[in-house]
Design an enzyme around this catalytic site. Structure first.
Site, short mmCIF file in Angstrom:
data_model
loop_
_atom_site.label_atom_id
_atom_site.label_comp_id
_atom_site.label_asym_id
_atom_site.label_seq_id
_atom_site.Cartn_x
_atom_site.Cartn_y
_atom_site.Cartn_z
CB SER A 3 -1.09 0.33 1.35
OG SER A 3 -2.21 0.81 0.66
CG ASP A 12 -7.00 -2.94 -3.50
OD1 ASP A 12 -7.51 -1.86 -3.13
OD2 ASP A 12 -5.73 -2.70 -3.50
CG HIS A 33 -5.00 -2.73 0.01
ND1 HIS A 33 -4.95 -1.88 -1.30
CD2 HIS A 33 -4.61 -2.75 0.93
CE1 HIS A 33 -4.20 -0.69 -0.99
NE2 HIS A 33 -3.63 -1.02 0.18
#
Length: 504
Positions: free
Chosen positions: A189, A436, A461
């Site tokens: 991320s 995601d 994700h």
């Protein structure tokens, strides 16, 4: 849902707070980026269940400011990093370094499994480095002092963070006589963005990077895929799970507004949704639902698949309804209960304190991580376009300094990324799951032979870097195997080049 195999993840869970008000000027909360949905944990004993006796904690005397030569720049603070020597083959064997992001490193030690799952294959040393201003890596002696004004917050940036990582990795290599140990940096991320940027900025330290679910293209008006970005993907996830669920959610927003506008309407909504305190306005409920749907889509992990869980609750309620407004609210609440669990005393607005992640990420997104997430007309949500001018005004009002919405692309690049990176960069894996919402800002096509996109149609994700499980679907097993194969080739090339260098 909360009593599944991912119970610890859900205990760590924080609601992604997203304002869905029609007034874009109030929207300065950007969905946070995290592999584990983590926030400050009120029950630290949960972490102990995932701890390992092989983990050793160290502190490095880190420089406050890497880019200036004023006297205060040389101030030091203690930065935490954790090492696992269990599988390490010693000097010259690889180092897998996880670059921490917007939370305490404790959560990554539990929630990120790729390093520990992969280390035995390469006889690798594992290193987890905490991001400055989070966890126990706080400048100025305390979090309150570190965040109290623009002067102390001014050292809280991504550039300072990756310079920290460079210093610590060089220190580790020297301290453990591992000068020739190749380093692979890994992040998820926001941390995935840091990993890719670290490889570009410090290629002499890291020979490669795995950037999981890293939306490095979600800045400065770079074209998104799909064009609607984050909320288009959330909508697609729900529509693919159930057309009737999607339609119910799409129709529910006007019903909430209509009921709220009636006499005692907010009290009625508070009762129907078992809120923890009376609703102050309709937006409070809509924000909660927005965050719930977005979080479910972003972390739509197997085997639970939270989007399917929510839609299962909504559709099951729909089978016994007549389709009026009350029924729509009943269906939406059934989806809430399916996701949150039916043993909760209340929902929507539970009492809570701001976590370090909420405080820190809000500053980061206001200062430099300006991710322009808006809601277009083609989603299941009420439209709410991103308004940069209003965003900047709100941030200036809150922090007293202007945002830098173009700084990320100025410092790290992003525009015309294939044209640029294929000419000088190498050895980066950009992995994404197309379910995601942040994949819309990810690198989804190969840039060169060694800067590659590894994507899965059903992935969510950072799913590739969470701990492997026997229940993982085959496509996820294959995704991880592809990433390991690529890293194996990077290491083979490095050692071949090293032997040739030593020979001469």
């Amino acid at each position: 849902m909360k009593h599944s195999m991912f119970q610890w993840l859900l205990i760590l869970c924080m609601t992604v707070v997203l304002a869905v008000s029609q007034v874009a000027a109030t929207r300065i909360d950007i969905p946070r980026l995290s592999p584990t949905r983590g926030a400050i944990l009120e029950q630290p004993e949960i972490l102990n269940t995932g701890s390992s006796k092989e983990l050793q904690t160290f502190y490095y005397n880190q420089t406050l400011d890497h880019f200036n030569y004023r006297s205060e720049s040389y101030t030091e603070f203690q930065q935490r990093y954790v090492m696992n020597f269990q599988y390490w083959g010693g000097p010259n064997a690889p180092i897998l370094a996880y670059l921490g992001a917007e939370q305490s490193i404790d959560y990554d030690l539990v929630g990120v499994g790729f390093l520990n799952d992969t280390a035995p294959r390469f006889k690798a040393l594992q290193v987890f480095i905490e991001h400055r201003y989070y966890g126990k890596s706080i400048p100025f002696g305390s979090r309150e002092e570190a965040m109290k004004n623009a002067s102390t917050r001014g050292y809280f940036s991504s550039a300072q963070a990756i310079a920290d990582y460079a210093q610590i990795l060089l220190h580790i290599k020297k301290e453990w006589h591992a000068e020739h140990s190749p380093v692979i940096v890994i992040g998820g991320s926001y941390g995935g963005m840091l990993a890719s940027w670290f490889r570009l900025k410090y290629p002499h330290i890291a020979i490669g990077a795995l950037a999981s679910s890293a939306p490095i293209l979600y800045f400065d008006n770079i074209t998104l895929t799909p064009p609607g970005g984050y909320y288009s993907v959330v909508t697609k996830d729900f529509k693919e799970a159930s057309e009737t669920c999607y339609q119910t959610i799409r129709n529910s927003w006007s019903v909430v507004d209509d009921v709220a506008s009636q006499p005692h309407g907010l009290a009625n909504l508070s009762r129907r949704f078992k809120t923890c305190k009376p609703l102050a306005n309709a937006s409070e409920l809509k924000n909660y639902l927005n965050g719930l749907y977005s979080e479910a889509a972003q972390y739509n992990h197997p085997p639970e698949y939270p989007v399917t869980v929510i839609c299962g609750g909504i559709d099951e309620a729909a089978n016994s309804s007549s389709g009026n407004k009350d029924d729509i609210l009943n269906k939406i609440f059934a989806g809430v209960v399916a996701y949150e669990g039916n043993d909760e005393p209340c929902y929507v607005n539970p009492p809570s304190n701001l976590s370090e992640t909420e405080i820190g990420w809000r500053w980061q997104t206001c200062s430099e991580m300006v991710i322009p997430i808006g809601i277009g007309n083609d989603t299941m949500f009420p439209p709410s376009p991103f308004d940069l001018s209003s965003f900047e005004s709100e941030c200036k009002r809150e922090y007293g300094v202007p945002s830098r919405p173009h700084w990320i692309t100025s410092y790290y690049g992003g525009h015309d990324i294939k044209f640029v990176l294929q000419r000088f960069a190498s050895n980066i894996i950009f992995s994404n799951g197309l379910r995601d919402p942040y994949s819309s800002g990810g690198v989804l096509e190969n840039i060169s032979k060694s800067i590659v996109a590894v994507k899965t149609k059903n992935g969510s994700h950072c799913l590739d870097i969470v701990p492997a499980s026997k229940t993982d679907p085959q496509w996820l097993v294959e995704q991880r195997a592809t990433e390991v194969k690529i890293i194996k080739q990077w290491l083979a090339n490095y050692f071949a080049d090293l032997r040739a260098l030593i020979k001469h």
